[in-house]
Design an enzyme around this catalytic site. Structure first.
Site, mmCIF file in Angstrom:
data_model
loop_
_atom_site.group_PDB
_atom_site.id
_atom_site.type_symbol
_atom_site.label_atom_id
_atom_site.label_comp_id
_atom_site.label_asym_id
_atom_site.label_seq_id
_atom_site.Cartn_x
_atom_site.Cartn_y
_atom_site.Cartn_z
ATOM 1 N N GLU B 280 0.838 -1.204 0.000
ATOM 2 C CA GLU B 280 0.000 0.000 0.000
ATOM 3 C C GLU B 280 0.871 1.251 0.000
ATOM 4 O O GLU B 280 0.545 2.256 -0.648
ATOM 5 C CB GLU B 280 -0.925 -0.023 1.224
ATOM 6 N N GLU B 283 2.032 1.725 -3.390
ATOM 7 C CA GLU B 283 0.904 2.170 -4.216
ATOM 8 C C GLU B 283 0.679 3.672 -4.023
ATOM 9 O O GLU B 283 0.469 4.407 -4.996
ATOM 10 C CB GLU B 283 -0.367 1.378 -3.845
ATOM 11 N N CYS B 300 -8.631 -2.061 4.203
ATOM 12 C CA CYS B 300 -8.520 -3.219 5.113
ATOM 13 C C CYS B 300 -9.846 -3.619 5.738
ATOM 14 O O CYS B 300 -9.994 -4.706 6.241
ATOM 15 C CB CYS B 300 -7.582 -2.932 6.285
ATOM 16 N N SER B 320 -7.566 1.812 -2.226
ATOM 17 C CA SER B 320 -6.342 1.070 -2.496
ATOM 18 C C SER B 320 -6.737 -0.288 -3.062
ATOM 19 O O SER B 320 -7.700 -0.904 -2.598
ATOM 20 C CB SER B 320 -5.558 0.883 -1.204
ATOM 21 N N LYS B 359 -15.754 -9.628 8.119
ATOM 22 C CA LYS B 359 -14.740 -10.498 7.528
ATOM 23 C C LYS B 359 -15.348 -11.812 7.044
ATOM 24 O O LYS B 359 -14.831 -12.459 6.149
ATOM 25 C CB LYS B 359 -13.630 -10.790 8.549
ATOM 26 N N GLU B 362 -16.438 -10.943 3.770
ATOM 27 C CA GLU B 362 -15.300 -10.676 2.881
ATOM 28 C C GLU B 362 -14.706 -11.980 2.332
ATOM 29 O O GLU B 362 -14.434 -12.083 1.144
ATOM 30 C CB GLU B 362 -14.225 -9.892 3.639
ATOM 31 N N GLU B 367 -14.530 -12.938 -5.610
ATOM 32 C CA GLU B 367 -13.198 -12.673 -6.185
ATOM 33 C C GLU B 367 -12.057 -13.110 -5.258
ATOM 34 O O GLU B 367 -10.891 -13.053 -5.633
ATOM 35 C CB GLU B 367 -13.043 -11.191 -6.544
ATOM 36 N N CYS B 504 -10.571 -1.660 14.586
ATOM 37 C CA CYS B 504 -10.866 -3.093 14.764
ATOM 38 C C CYS B 504 -11.038 -3.489 16.230
ATOM 39 O O CYS B 504 -11.777 -4.422 16.534
ATOM 40 C CB CYS B 504 -9.764 -3.929 14.155
#
Lengths: 418, 581
Positions: B280, B283, B300, B320, B359, B362, B367, B504
């Site tokens: 990141e 990036e 994230c 990102s 999560k 996720e 994908e 988190c």
């Protein structure tokens, strides 16, 4: 003779004018009070209301001047006046009489209220079941605007005032003033917690006064004739007149406007022409939130305090007469059912309690209730009285409670029959 | 400050004007029961269990909503008060399933606690079963509407804190309920799976999709090689599940417990958190240097990603492209790790322990299969982990600590702070600064981006470029920030967004009882852990250097692109179509 004691202040123009004709209203003295009020100060108007002793006609009996006195001095960019026309108590149609037959009276009263409070915007919250009243009010508002009696710079006073009719959506709870505010804001109609009171934090967070149609309709006459004149009418602590609407087993299913010291007996027998279809059994005064009263209490005056003293309530002034051919417990059961449909479900005691009282009445009517059930229901009713969030839940048990109190024998018979 | 004095149960109290009876009573050790009250929320006063007597007032007053007035005399323990509270509790209980023994919230239920404290033995009202269907449509959050007590806490956190607003009330009176619009399932609306409603719920009406049984099945399967990763926010909160203060539990003890449960390899998401920073960070530098889309926003937090996809589809290019550390880990376990240890990736079962309900969603995104398999097979929350530890009979407080398995268990302090709001930003700055300038940072503590403030801003000079950064936690704050950017009022180069309050550590998978006060304790514990570690910059992690040498070759390179980066999907708000959710 029969109508000797009727005194029409609020219904002064009833059927005497074309309701939407502003000219006819003016000919009968309309807008004289507004002109006069515009030449007075806010404090003077509130003082006049204080002298008059006018108290709320929606059921709570709160002194109107006092309500106004909290909001009038607040300096803020916007305040609101709301007229509570969500007349939801079964058997009540007093507000409709005023709106349908004398809409300019309400408009004039609200403009006076707006001027006194410094509120430039008003809402008339009319129940969804009254499309006709909404239509008449909208026509009257449009006419008043065209005639320069509403809008900017009314009568050259520099005071701007605009009114809007807002339709309720068929919820009994939206007669509760903070639920009206929620409803106008586009939210689910549920009462708010107080404090803050709407007079300080109301519609869109701005100071807002909410008055019942009938309360407001008294104000032009008070401005015209003075508070002292008004204070001399009817009961001392709850002066003026009250529109009573009669229904049930009564000969004349009609309405009367009477001084507040008139007795229930006169309402039912003198004006109502007495009980039909059987003998008197009970009367429920004030709509479904009102108590059921026995014959022994009919000599009570209808004013707020006298009714409260006997464990009943004046409420909205609905008078529902029940003769002895009806199963009173069945009537109470139906009333209890009403509240299971109309509780908004926000607070626990009302949401759960209304259903449980209805369950209890069902058991009673089916002869399945026990003495213990009666005791539990009475205890539940007390808790609801004391802990429900708004007036709806606090008053919801009243019919069951008064039935137990005044007609306890009927419960005993049914319970012992088991 | 204006003070008022009052008497509560005979005790004189002096409190600031505006203090409620509930708060004032607490100062003199008087506990008033509550249900709809939540310390981080507005006062609702709808459950009515906190009623008290106030002298001169006919009605009982809700202590949570009534301010103490000068001279007020309050009684909290009269027979009328106790009777009212008992009656109210019985009314709720009679309309609530009596399945406490096998309820997911058994012993962690506010209603159950009150029923116990008020000695409810006999419920005087007939039990009513609502017979409503469970909502199992969401991969993250399940609902049992029969248990709902209509306190409105889920509605408030979803609407006001997260500005997601999937919940509303329906119907009236006895039949009133709380559900997404049109009574759709949570999986069929624009829910972001953050799970804050789970934390807000006082009872067992909203809960995580508990999948710990599936993990047992994998462990019990001799064919399966079961590996696990654990997020940095777990350690500080797991302690609370076992009666310790936030952060009191040693990492090594959790590792030992996981081995005892039966995991073949115990590794740490922190490894891929460090990796995320390398990817990141590069990036970001590339976007700044090559005129790429700015601000770049972190990716994230899967709750935040879904929120962005539904509400700010015009910002998808700002996200990102880095996968979250969990998904990077998943992709590497079934490629890099499999290769390195000579295990058939088809036999690897990859478990992730997260403080997060989103999560779960996720890992199931279509994908997320760049290894050729579903990269992460199961995600368990902190609560589910605690359940597995208890079920295994492990005395985690006294167990002997053990080390993580290498190499994907080696990490730096930069990865640890991912767990707190501002942590990803700080970790990125520690690396980006040194990579961009070639200098060594004197002070690596970027305190401006730490803490519970909703939106934090800072400017950092990176080799002559003033880089503007912002940090937002809760999607409500993210909304504010993005709206300001959209309106052209604000400009930033780099933004960190975490969906949950506090980041988190305040996630929807954390222990029941997660309130802002606790979140602060956990944040403190996170920074303490960072401070105590020998390595505190991601680019100093030798395991990271190793994985680039052995496998990935170069940041943002071909292999990284294939395994560590992803893309996003525009999603509608309404009307919903299945394909878009």
């Amino acid at each position: 003779m029969a109508y000797a004691k009727e005194q029409r202040l609020v219904l002064n123009n009833y059927d005497k004018i074309n309701p939407t004709s502003i000219d006819e209203y003016v000919i009968r003295g309309g807008f004289r009070a507004l002109r006069k009020a515009l030449s007075m100060s806010s404090a003077e108007i509130i003082q006049e209301l204080k002298i008059s002793g006018l108290r709320g006609r929606g059921g709570a009996g709160f002194p109107t001047w006092l309500k106004w006195s909290f909001t009038a001095p607040i300096e803020v960019d916007q305040k609101y006046i709301i007229c509570n026309a969500d007349e939801g108590e079964p058997g009540t149609y007093k507000d409709r009489l005023i709106m349908d037959k004398d809409p300019y009276l309400l408009i004039e009263a609200m403009t006076i209220a707006g001027f006194t409070l410094g509120a430039t915007k008003g809402y008339i919250y009319v129940r969804g079941e009254y499309p006709h009243s909404q239509k008449i009010l909208n026509t009257a508002i449009a006419n008043a605007k065209m005639a320069g009696m509403m809008g900017n710079n009314i009568f050259g006073s520099g005071f701007d005032f605009n009114l809007q009719v807002f339709s309720g959506a068929f919820a009994f709870v939206c007669g509760e003033e903070t639920a009206i505010i929620e409803s106008i804001e586009g939210k689910r109609g549920e009462p708010r917690i107080r404090p803050p009171y709407p007079g300080v934090v109301g519609l869109w967070g701005k100071p807002t006064v909410i008055n019942n149609v009938e309360t407001l309709a008294n104000i032009p006459a008070i401005i015209n004739n003075g508070g002292r004149w008004f204070a001399n009418i009817g009961a001392i602590k709850y002066p003026g007149t009250k529109i009573m609407t009669l229904s049930g087993d009564v000969a004349n299913k009609t309405f009367v406007e009477v001084p507040t010291d008139t007795t229930l007996y006169d309402i039912i027998y003198t004006f109502g022409g007495g009980v039909v279809g059987g003998n008197f059994q009970a009367v429920q005064v004030g709509g479904n939130s009102g108590g059921l009263l026995p014959a022994s209490l009919l000599e009570t005056a209808i004013d707020f305090d006298s009714m409260q003293a006997i464990g009943g309530s004046l409420g909205t002034g609905a008078v529902f007469v029940i003769n002895d051919r009806h199963d009173l417990l069945d009537v109470v059961k139906n009333v209890a059912h009403f509240f299971t449909e109309e509780s908004c479900g926000k607070c626990t005691p009302c949401r759960e309690g209304c259903q449980r009282l209805y369950d209890f009445m069902n058991k009673v009517c089916e002869g399945e209730a026990t003495a213990k059930d009666l005791q539990i229901a009475a205890g539940l009713a007390r808790v609801m009285n004391k802990t429900a969030l708004c007036g709806l839940g606090q008053a919801a048990p009243t019919p069951v409670q008064t039935a137990i109190k005044f007609f306890g024998k009927k419960f005993e018979e049914r319970i012992n029959a088991k | 400050m204006d003070m008022v004095t009052a008497i509560i149960d005979g005790c004189g109290v002096e409190v600031a004007k505006g203090t409620t009876i509930l708060e004032a009573a607490k100062t003199v050790g008087i506990k008033i029961p509550t249900l709809c009250y939540h310390p981080d929320q507005f006062i609702k006063a709808n459950c009515r269990v906190c009623v008290v007597e106030v002298e001169g007032v006919q009605l009982l007053q809700a202590a949570c909503a009534t301010a103490v007035n000068e001279g007020m005399v309050v009684k909290t323990n009269t027979s009328a008060v106790r009777d009212a509270r008992k009656t109210i509790l019985e009314l709720i209980l009679a309309h609530h399933p009596q399945d406490c023994l096998h309820c997911i919230r058994n012993q962690k239920c506010e209603l159950q606690t009150l029923a116990s404290e008020y000695n409810i033995r006999d419920i005087r009202f007939d039990q009513v079963d609502r017979g409503l269907a469970l909502d199992l449509t969401s991969p993250s959050i399940h609902r049992d509407p029969n248990k709902c007590i209509k306190c409105g806490r889920c509605i408030e956190v979803c609407e006001r804190v997260q500005t997601v607003a999937v919940y509303s009330k329906y119907d009236r009176g006895f039949d009133v309920g709380v559900a997404p619009a049109l009574n759709l399932g949570l999986g069929d609306v624009a829910c972001i799976n953050c799970g804050q409603c789970v934390l807000a719920c006082p009872v067992g009406a909203i809960y995580e999709n508990d999948q710990h049984d599936q993990v047992w099945d994998a462990i019990n399967d001799p064919e399966k090689h079961v590996v696990c990763q654990m997020a940095p926010a777990i350690r500080v909160a797991l302690a609370e599940e076992f009666g310790l203060n936030s952060g009191e539990l040693q990492m090594g003890k959790i590792v030992a417990a996981l081995r005892q449960i039966g995991f073949d390899k115990v590794m740490h998401t922190n490894f891929t958190a460090d990796l995320t920073i390398i990817e990141e960070g590069n990036e970001l530098l590339q976007r700044i240097n090559n005129g790429g889309k700015l601000p770049m926003i972190t990716s994230c937090s899967p709750g935040w990603i879904k929120f962005c996809e539904h509400n700010f589809p015009d910002f998808l290019e700002n996200l990102s492209t880095c996968k979250s550390p969990q998904q990077m880990f998943g992709a590497l376990v079934k490629t890099y790790y499999a290769e390195k240890s000579g295990i058939d990736p088809a036999k690897i079962y990859s478990v992730s322990f997260m403080p997060c309900t989103a999560k779960k969603y996720e890992c199931a995104r279509p994908e997320m299969n760049s290894s050729g398999y579903q990269d992460v097979d199961a995600v368990l929350t902190t609560r589910e982990l605690a359940r597995m530890i208890r079920e295994s009979g492990i005395d985690i407080v006294n167990i002997a600590p053990e080390e993580f398995d290498a190499p994907m268990g080696i990490y730096t302090g930069a990865a640890v702070i991912f767990g707190a709001t501002g942590g990803v930003m700080e970790a990125a700055l520690r690396t980006v600064y040194e990579v961009a300038t070639g200098d060594t940072l004197n002070d690596i503590n970027f305190t401006a981006v730490r803490g519970m403030e909703g939106i934090k801003e800072a400017t950092v000079n990176l080799a002559g470029t003033e880089v503007k950064v912002a940090v937002a936690h809760t999607t409500g704050n993210a909304r504010k920030l993005l709206e300001a950017i959209r309106a052209g009022e604000k400009f930033y180069h780099f933004i960190e967004v975490m969906a949950c309050p506090g980041g988190c550590i305040g996630g929807g998978g954390q222990p029941i009882g997660t309130i802002n006060e606790k979140r602060q304790f956990r944040i403190d514990a996170i920074y303490e852990e960072d401070l105590g570690l020998p390595m505190r910059k991601s680019h100093e992690n030798p395991a990271i250097t190793q994985i680039y040498e052995e496998f990935l070759k170069t940041p943002l390179g071909h292999k990284s692109h294939e395994l560590l980066h992803t893309h996003y999907t525009k999603r509608s708000l309404y009307p919903f179509s299945k394909e878009q959710l």
